[in-house]
Design a protein around this motif. Structure first.
Motif, PDB file in Angstrom:
ATOM      1  N   UNK A  33       0.831  -1.209   0.000  1.00  0.00           N
ATOM      2  CA  UNK A  33       0.000   0.000   0.000  1.00  0.00           C
ATOM      3  C   UNK A  33       0.863   1.256   0.000  1.00  0.00           C
ATOM      4  N   UNK A  34       2.003   1.191   0.671  1.00  0.00           N
ATOM      5  CA  UNK A  34       2.947   2.313   0.646  1.00  0.00           C
ATOM      6  C   UNK A  34       3.592   2.397  -0.733  1.00  0.00           C
ATOM      7  N   UNK A  35       3.927   1.240  -1.282  1.00  0.00           N
ATOM      8  CA  UNK A  35       4.600   1.177  -2.585  1.00  0.00           C
ATOM      9  C   UNK A  35       3.704   1.657  -3.720  1.00  0.00           C
ATOM     10  N   UNK A  36       2.399   1.584  -3.547  1.00  0.00           N
ATOM     11  CA  UNK A  36       1.451   1.969  -4.603  1.00  0.00           C
ATOM     12  C   UNK A  36       1.688   3.407  -5.059  1.00  0.00           C
ATOM     13  N   UNK A  37       1.644   4.357  -4.158  1.00  0.00           N
ATOM     14  CA  UNK A  37       1.836   5.752  -4.528  1.00  0.00           C
ATOM     15  C   UNK A  37       3.234   6.034  -5.047  1.00  0.00           C
ATOM     16  N   UNK A  38       4.252   5.409  -4.427  1.00  0.00           N
ATOM     17  CA  UNK A  38       5.629   5.627  -4.847  1.00  0.00           C
ATOM     18  C   UNK A  38       5.885   5.077  -6.241  1.00  0.00           C
ATOM     19  N   UNK A  39       5.198   3.998  -6.609  1.00  0.00           N
ATOM     20  CA  UNK A  39       5.358   3.421  -7.945  1.00  0.00           C
ATOM     21  C   UNK A  39       4.906   4.383  -9.033  1.00  0.00           C
ATOM     22  N   UNK A  40       3.839   5.110  -8.788  1.00  0.00           N
ATOM     23  CA  UNK A  40       3.357   6.098  -9.754  1.00  0.00           C
ATOM     24  C   UNK A  40       4.386   7.212  -9.943  1.00  0.00           C
ATOM     25  N   UNK A  41       4.990   7.622  -8.845  1.00  0.00           N
ATOM     26  CA  UNK A  41       6.026   8.661  -8.923  1.00  0.00           C
ATOM     27  C   UNK A  41       7.189   8.177  -9.779  1.00  0.00           C
ATOM     28  N   UNK A  74       3.175   8.737   2.338  1.00  0.00           N
ATOM     29  CA  UNK A  74       3.478   9.225   3.688  1.00  0.00           C
ATOM     30  C   UNK A  74       2.345   8.889   4.645  1.00  0.00           C
ATOM     31  N   UNK A  75       1.119   9.097   4.204  1.00  0.00           N
ATOM     32  CA  UNK A  75      -0.034   8.816   5.065  1.00  0.00           C
ATOM     33  C   UNK A  75      -0.120   7.328   5.408  1.00  0.00           C
ATOM     34  N   UNK A  76       0.001   6.472   4.393  1.00  0.00           N
ATOM     35  CA  UNK A  76      -0.111   5.027   4.629  1.00  0.00           C
ATOM     36  C   UNK A  76       1.017   4.538   5.529  1.00  0.00           C
ATOM     37  N   UNK A  77       2.219   5.078   5.324  1.00  0.00           N
ATOM     38  CA  UNK A  77       3.356   4.684   6.156  1.00  0.00           C
ATOM     39  C   UNK A  77       3.108   5.068   7.619  1.00  0.00           C
TER      40      UNK A  77
END
Length: 256
Positions: A33-41, A74-77
């Motif tokens: 779930x943390x990796x999801x947003x970072x993958x888009x970046x 950041x939020x999920x982390x």
């Protein structure tokens, strides 16, 4: 164009495999779930810097994706830090038994990698035609994105503050943006991608960009978002009363 898409596919494949390995080591699949947003970046920045030079539209779309991805990760982390594995992954770990690792690899990590590529597809479209000057439609798209960002970020913040109060333990949040939709964070995420679609719709092949918001909205409404949470609270009388009065997705005034 085909080369950059192929490179992005390889990039996401390697990235999700790395995250899977980390999740196995940590014995916590919630890291995805943390990796999801970072993958888009990762994909957005790779595509942005792949070809020298950029237009205002490319810069705008990249900045919006990066801002969304950083905030979400950041939020999920912060939410998951020092907590056990999310109930969804914990349930699947039990249900899948001896096949949990192979099913997790394909049904969680590879599945998310595939849909990451589909949802981020507007950045690929921008390589065909990055368009001219920004106009009213792009302003409208940016406004829709801002509305979505506010719903998601405010909803998450209100949830954090609600859970910090020990007197709210076991209760359902029904105030703030949660008064108008049971899932303001999911509505916000969907709205942001519809906003990005409006930003690219005017360029060549821009209509194909609808695949992005349509996919994320479908996933949130019918697959991995709302259905799992609604099922979790199906036997909670307080939530059922809240659900009777409150819109499930699109914000609206509560029923009497």
């Amino acid at each position: 164009m085909e080369k950059i898409i192929l490179c992005s596919i390889v990039e996401v494949f390697l990235y999700m495999n790395l995250i899977f390995i980390i999740a196995v080591i940590k014995k916590n699949n919630g890291i995805v779930d943390i990796a999801w947003g970072l993958g888009f970046i990762l994909v957005a920045l790779f595509n942005f810097f792949y070809i020298p030079g950029f237009t205002a539209r490319q810069l705008l779309v990249t900045l919006l994706i990066v801002l969304w991805g950083i905030r979400l990760a950041h939020y999920v982390n912060c939410r998951n830090k020092s907590k056990p594995e999310d109930f969804r992954y914990a349930n699947w770990r039990r249900e899948w038994g001896k096949y949990w690792m192979i099913r997790t690899y394909f049904q969680v990590f590879m599945f998310q990698g595939l849909f990451m590529l589909i949802v981020v597809s507007p950045v690929f479209i921008l390589h065909y035609d990055s368009g001219g000057k920004l106009g009213l439609l792009e302003i409208l798209g940016s406004a829709v994105w801002i509305i979505g960002f506010l719903f998601e970020s405010i909803g998450d913040l209100q949830m954090i503050n609600f859970k910090k109060d020990p007197t709210n333990k076991g209760k359902i949040i029904t105030s703030g943006v949660w008064k108008y939709t049971r899932h303001p964070n999911y509505f916000g995420e969907s709205a942001m991608w519809w906003g990005i679609f409006l930003i690219v719709i005017n360029i060549s092949n821009g209509l194909w960009g609808i695949i992005s918001p349509a996919t994320i909205t479908f996933l949130l409404l019918f697959v991995s978002g709302i259905p799992l949470l609604e099922k979790k609270y199906k036997d909670n009388p307080e939530f059922q009363e809240y659900a009777r009065k409150t819109s499930i997705f699109i914000p609206w005034f509560p029923k009497k």
